[in-house]
Motif scaffolding. Structure first.
Motif, PDB file in Angstrom:
ATOM      1  N   LEU A 121       0.839  -1.201   0.000  1.00 40.06           N
ATOM      2  CA  LEU A 121       0.000   0.000   0.000  1.00 40.06           C
ATOM      3  C   LEU A 121       0.874   1.252   0.000  1.00 40.06           C
ATOM      4  O   LEU A 121       0.620   2.208  -0.746  1.00 40.06           O
ATOM      5  CB  LEU A 121      -0.915  -0.011   1.217  1.00 40.06           C
ATOM      6  N   GLY A 122       1.909   1.260   0.828  1.00 42.65           N
ATOM      7  CA  GLY A 122       2.811   2.411   0.870  1.00 42.65           C
ATOM      8  C   GLY A 122       3.522   2.633  -0.447  1.00 42.65           C
ATOM      9  O   GLY A 122       3.749   3.776  -0.865  1.00 42.65           O
ATOM     10  N   MET A 132       1.771   7.162  -6.433  1.00 43.12           N
ATOM     11  CA  MET A 132       0.805   8.241  -6.646  1.00 43.12           C
ATOM     12  C   MET A 132       1.479   9.600  -6.485  1.00 43.12           C
ATOM     13  O   MET A 132       1.251  10.533  -7.268  1.00 43.12           O
ATOM     14  CB  MET A 132      -0.351   8.110  -5.649  1.00 43.12           C
ATOM     15  N   ALA A 133       2.321   9.725  -5.468  1.00 37.80           N
ATOM     16  CA  ALA A 133       3.019  10.994  -5.234  1.00 37.80           C
ATOM     17  C   ALA A 133       3.953  11.334  -6.391  1.00 37.80           C
ATOM     18  O   ALA A 133       4.193  12.517  -6.677  1.00 37.80           O
ATOM     19  CB  ALA A 133       3.808  10.921  -3.928  1.00 37.80           C
ATOM     20  N   GLN A 147       1.320   2.334 -12.120  1.00 38.27           N
ATOM     21  CA  GLN A 147       2.048   1.535 -11.142  1.00 38.27           C
ATOM     22  C   GLN A 147       1.335   1.574  -9.797  1.00 38.27           C
ATOM     23  O   GLN A 147       1.253   0.555  -9.098  1.00 38.27           O
ATOM     24  CB  GLN A 147       3.475   2.063 -10.996  1.00 38.27           C
ATOM     25  N   ALA A 148       0.813   2.759  -9.430  1.00 35.91           N
ATOM     26  CA  ALA A 148       0.087   2.870  -8.166  1.00 35.91           C
ATOM     27  C   ALA A 148      -1.142   1.958  -8.176  1.00 35.91           C
ATOM     28  O   ALA A 148      -1.412   1.233  -7.209  1.00 35.91           O
ATOM     29  CB  ALA A 148      -0.322   4.316  -7.931  1.00 35.91           C
ATOM     30  N   ARG A 149      -1.883   1.992  -9.278  1.00 36.80           N
ATOM     31  CA  ARG A 149      -3.068   1.126  -9.376  1.00 36.80           C
ATOM     32  C   ARG A 149      -2.687  -0.339  -9.251  1.00 36.80           C
ATOM     33  O   ARG A 149      -3.385  -1.114  -8.580  1.00 36.80           O
ATOM     34  CB  ARG A 149      -3.784   1.383 -10.703  1.00 36.80           C
ATOM     35  N   GLU A 150      -1.585  -0.725  -9.860  1.00 36.56           N
ATOM     36  CA  GLU A 150      -1.139  -2.113  -9.779  1.00 36.56           C
ATOM     37  C   GLU A 150      -0.837  -2.512  -8.343  1.00 36.56           C
ATOM     38  O   GLU A 150      -1.174  -3.619  -7.900  1.00 36.56           O
ATOM     39  CB  GLU A 150       0.100  -2.296 -10.654  1.00 36.56           C
ATOM     40  N   ARG A 151      -0.212  -1.610  -7.591  1.00 34.37           N
ATOM     41  CA  ARG A 151       0.105  -1.916  -6.194  1.00 34.37           C
ATOM     42  C   ARG A 151      -1.170  -2.038  -5.350  1.00 34.37           C
ATOM     43  O   ARG A 151      -1.306  -2.959  -4.533  1.00 34.37           O
ATOM     44  CB  ARG A 151       1.004  -0.834  -5.614  1.00 34.37           C
ATOM     45  N   TYR A 152      -2.097  -1.099  -5.532  1.00 37.71           N
ATOM     46  CA  TYR A 152      -3.344  -1.176  -4.760  1.00 37.71           C
ATOM     47  C   TYR A 152      -4.106  -2.458  -5.085  1.00 37.71           C
ATOM     48  O   TYR A 152      -4.657  -3.113  -4.186  1.00 37.71           O
ATOM     49  CB  TYR A 152      -4.215   0.042  -5.042  1.00 37.71           C
ATOM     50  N   ARG A 153      -4.143  -2.808  -6.352  1.00 37.66           N
ATOM     51  CA  ARG A 153      -4.836  -4.045  -6.734  1.00 37.66           C
ATOM     52  C   ARG A 153      -4.123  -5.268  -6.172  1.00 37.66           C
ATOM     53  O   ARG A 153      -4.765  -6.278  -5.861  1.00 37.66           O
ATOM     54  CB  ARG A 153      -4.918  -4.134  -8.263  1.00 37.66           C
ATOM     55  N   VAL A 167      -7.155   2.501  -5.592  1.00 37.11           N
ATOM     56  CA  VAL A 167      -7.476   2.140  -6.978  1.00 37.11           C
ATOM     57  C   VAL A 167      -8.327   3.231  -7.618  1.00 37.11           C
ATOM     58  O   VAL A 167      -8.097   3.627  -8.769  1.00 37.11           O
ATOM     59  CB  VAL A 167      -8.206   0.786  -7.027  1.00 37.11           C
ATOM     60  N   GLU A 168      -9.309   3.729  -6.871  1.00 37.16           N
ATOM     61  CA  GLU A 168     -10.185   4.775  -7.398  1.00 37.16           C
ATOM     62  C   GLU A 168      -9.388   6.040  -7.717  1.00 37.16           C
ATOM     63  O   GLU A 168      -9.558   6.644  -8.789  1.00 37.16           O
ATOM     64  CB  GLU A 168     -11.283   5.084  -6.360  1.00 37.16           C
ATOM     65  N   ARG A 169      -8.503   6.436  -6.824  1.00 35.61           N
ATOM     66  CA  ARG A 169      -7.694   7.633  -7.069  1.00 35.61           C
ATOM     67  C   ARG A 169      -6.788   7.452  -8.281  1.00 35.61           C
ATOM     68  O   ARG A 169      -6.645   8.355  -9.113  1.00 35.61           O
ATOM     69  CB  ARG A 169      -6.847   7.966  -5.845  1.00 35.61           C
ATOM     70  N   ALA A 170      -6.182   6.267  -8.365  1.00 42.41           N
ATOM     71  CA  ALA A 170      -5.251   6.020  -9.469  1.00 42.41           C
ATOM     72  C   ALA A 170      -5.983   6.015 -10.808  1.00 42.41           C
ATOM     73  O   ALA A 170      -5.512   6.608 -11.797  1.00 42.41           O
ATOM     74  CB  ALA A 170      -4.523   4.696  -9.251  1.00 42.41           C
ATOM     75  N   GLU A 171      -7.133   5.350 -10.854  1.00 45.19           N
ATOM     76  CA  GLU A 171      -7.868   5.292 -12.116  1.00 45.19           C
ATOM     77  C   GLU A 171      -8.420   6.667 -12.487  1.00 45.19           C
ATOM     78  O   GLU A 171      -8.493   7.013 -13.669  1.00 45.19           O
ATOM     79  CB  GLU A 171      -8.997   4.263 -12.001  1.00 45.19           C
ATOM     80  N   THR A 172      -8.789   7.457 -11.501  1.00 48.02           N
ATOM     81  CA  THR A 172      -9.228   8.824 -11.774  1.00 48.02           C
ATOM     82  C   THR A 172      -8.084   9.618 -12.395  1.00 48.02           C
ATOM     83  O   THR A 172      -8.282  10.349 -13.385  1.00 48.02           O
ATOM     84  CB  THR A 172      -9.701   9.503 -10.475  1.00 48.02           C
ATOM     85  N   ALA A 173      -6.899   9.479 -11.834  1.00 47.41           N
ATOM     86  CA  ALA A 173      -5.744  10.202 -12.371  1.00 47.41           C
ATOM     87  C   ALA A 173      -5.397   9.722 -13.778  1.00 47.41           C
ATOM     88  O   ALA A 173      -5.022  10.526 -14.649  1.00 47.41           O
ATOM     89  CB  ALA A 173      -4.549  10.025 -11.441  1.00 47.41           C
ATOM     90  N   ILE A 174      -5.515   8.416 -14.013  1.00 50.69           N
ATOM     91  CA  ILE A 174      -5.243   7.880 -15.356  1.00 50.69           C
ATOM     92  C   ILE A 174      -6.227   8.467 -16.365  1.00 50.69           C
ATOM     93  O   ILE A 174      -5.841   8.879 -17.473  1.00 50.69           O
ATOM     94  CB  ILE A 174      -5.323   6.340 -15.330  1.00 50.69           C
ATOM     95  N   GLU A 175      -7.495   8.519 -15.985  1.00 50.27           N
ATOM     96  CA  GLU A 175      -8.512   9.069 -16.895  1.00 50.27           C
ATOM     97  C   GLU A 175      -8.294  10.563 -17.140  1.00 50.27           C
ATOM     98  O   GLU A 175      -8.506  11.044 -18.255  1.00 50.27           O
ATOM     99  CB  GLU A 175      -9.904   8.828 -16.313  1.00 50.27           C
TER     100      GLU A 175
END
Length: 514
Positions: A301-302, A308-309, A315-321, A340-348
């Motif tokens: 998670l970290g 994300m930072a 990569q962040a989404r992959e780690r959360y998943r 996952v939600e934050r990462a996918e939002t940023a990807i979009e």
């Protein structure tokens, strides 16, 4: 009567025991007693050759056999020659034997002394060698010289084997601070050497392997999985090759595990992933897998948070998943879902920015033909204004209030793609003077400006049910200005109304600020 001049001379009459004893010196002294000078010189020459070869370190097996054979031969030959000699021996035997003993016994005494001295040197060197002090052992062995080789060639060969083994041991000592694995390899070669004496070589080799494992595992704490694999290989080697090292291996492993988690979450994740994937070996090394469930979820998670930072959304989404896949019931699973939600939002959002980018002011972006959703956008519902990105007509954008327009993609609720102007409904028809018109004038019909539009809700990427925007304005001006080429044939039959900024706002207002 004198013997014939060509008759062979008889050998001098001598005591056979004295002759044999004198010949036992291998110096040809028995032949000399018999006045067989050629045999005496030949015997001494052969002995000198054999002694020289012994002193030079020639192969001792056959050479020792040759020396013994030669000794037996000259001794027996001297006895035989003396037995065949004729003459009076009585009264002279004692003196002959004393002479023979005076030649042979000192030589034997010297040989015995040399053998005893060599044995003492070997004993002292072996004691130092067994204690692991090969420097002292080699110093003691330096006291051996060619005379010792002649006196006891087998002992000297053993001593040379021990010296050769000691050289390996000293070489290992020189290496063990800079190249532990090579030092361990040299020690293994030492153990197999016939001259090896130090019983601690095997334990020292185990220590070197464990020290190398410790160094590799220290490097592994930086996330280096190659060093991690190498370190575990060394520990497995220590277990397999050195019985009784389980506690030492366990201590090295515990020291490594105590260093987890490391400060960098992604490095910890690399380590725990490797440990989790490592197949069980049925030994103390399997303890490493026990720490994985305890520290891996927070590390993964970290690592996602760190990605994300750094704006590494995928990569962040992959780690959360990974947290959700491997530890779905863990207390951090909720945070992982949010990640996952934050990462996918940023990807979009990144994708939206890419799709709406244009090189020129009136250019339509790729989004107009292939929209994609951005879940972070506000929904298109309720009162406005719903801020929009407008493409295809920068003039219209200039006439709209700034509060209606999005400065960036992440602020947009709508994307409006404006097409080419078309004639809308007719507003008014007015006559204008014309030399080509009927009765001196010509009618001109004024139309609203109609623009085909494609309007998309950014949040869903779906098209809003609007196909065009009609912009009204003033019609029938007192003076109509128009362009003509070469011949003025009068005003065109159709013209657009003169739209103001307020007219543009009114047209778009029903979309942006309903």
């Amino acid at each position: 009567m004198d013997p014939a001049p060509d008759a062979p001379k008889r050998p001098a009459a001598r005591d056979p025991f004295a002759v044999a004893l004198a010949n036992a010196s291998l110096l040809g002294a028995g032949y000399a007693m018999l006045r067989r000078w050629r045999l005496a010189l030949g015997s001494a020459a052969v002995t000198l050759l054999l002694v020289t070869m012994l002193a030079a370190g020639a192969e001792t097996g056959w050479l020792r056999a040759a020396v013994v054979t030669w000794w037996l031969f000259v001794t027996a030959h001297g006895w035989r020659l003396a037995r065949r000699a004729r003459g009076e021996r009585r009264g002279r035997v004692r003196g002959q034997r004393l002479v023979a003993a005076g030649v042979t016994l000192p030589l034997l005494a010297v040989l015995v002394a040399l053998r005893l001295d060599a044995a003492g040197i070997e004993r002292d060197a072996a004691e130092a060698h067994r204690g692991g002090d090969c420097a002292r052992a080699l110093s003691v062995l330096d006291g051996l010289w060619p005379g010792h080789r002649v006196a006891d060639p087998r002992l000297v060969v053993r001593a040379e084997d021990a010296a050769e083994a000691c050289e390996l041991l000293l070489r290992a000592e020189r290496l063990d601070g800079s190249d532990r694995l090579r030092a361990a390899g040299v020690l293994e070669e030492y153990e197999a050497h016939p001259g090896a004496r130090w019983e601690g070589a095997r334990d020292r080799r185990a220590e070197l392997v464990l020290a190398e494992a410790t160094a590799e595992l220290d490097t592994a704490l930086t996330g280096d999985t190659e060093a991690l694999a190498t370190g575990f290989d060394h520990l497995a080697t220590a277990l397999g090759e050195f019985p009784g090292q389980e506690d030492a291996v366990g201590a090295v492993l515990d020291g490594f595990l105590d260093g987890l988690p490391v400060e960098n979450a992604c490095e910890t994740r690399e380590i725990t992933d490797w440990l989790g994937d490592r197949p069980g070996s049925g030994d103390v090394l399997d303890r490493a897998a026990e720490v994985v469930p305890r520290i891996a979820p927070a590390a993964i998670l970290g690592c996602g948070d760190d990605a994300m930072a750094d704006h590494e959304w995928s990569q962040a989404r992959e780690r959360y998943r990974q947290v959700l896949d491997q530890y779905p019931d863990h207390e951090l699973a909720t945070e992982a879902e949010e990640g996952v939600e934050r990462a996918e939002t940023a990807i979009e959002l990144d994708r939206l920015r890419e799709l709406v980018s244009v090189a020129y002011p009136n250019e339509e972006p790729a989004y107009c033909d292939d929209p994609e959703p951005y879940r972070g956008a506000a929904p298109y519902r309720g009162g406005g204004p719903h801020r929009a990105l407008l493409f295809g007509n920068s003039g219209h954008a200039d006439d709209l209030p700034s509060s209606w327009l999005a400065d960036n993609a992440d602020e947009a609720v709508l994307v409006i793609c404006v097409g080419e102007r078309e004639q809308g409904r007719s507003v008014e028809t007015c006559p204008y003077e014309s030399d080509f018109g009927v009765l001196g004038y010509q009618n001109v019909t004024f139309h609203e400006q109609r623009f085909p539009v494609r309007v998309y809700e950014v949040r869903t990427g779906r098209r809003v049910d609007v196909s065009n925007v009609s912009i009204g304005g003033a019609s029938c001006p007192e003076v109509l200005e128009y362009e003509y080429y070469t011949v003025d044939i009068g005003p065109p039959p159709d013209e657009y109304v003169d739209s103001s900024a307020a007219d543009v706002r009114a047209a778009y207002g029903r979309l942006i600020n309903p």
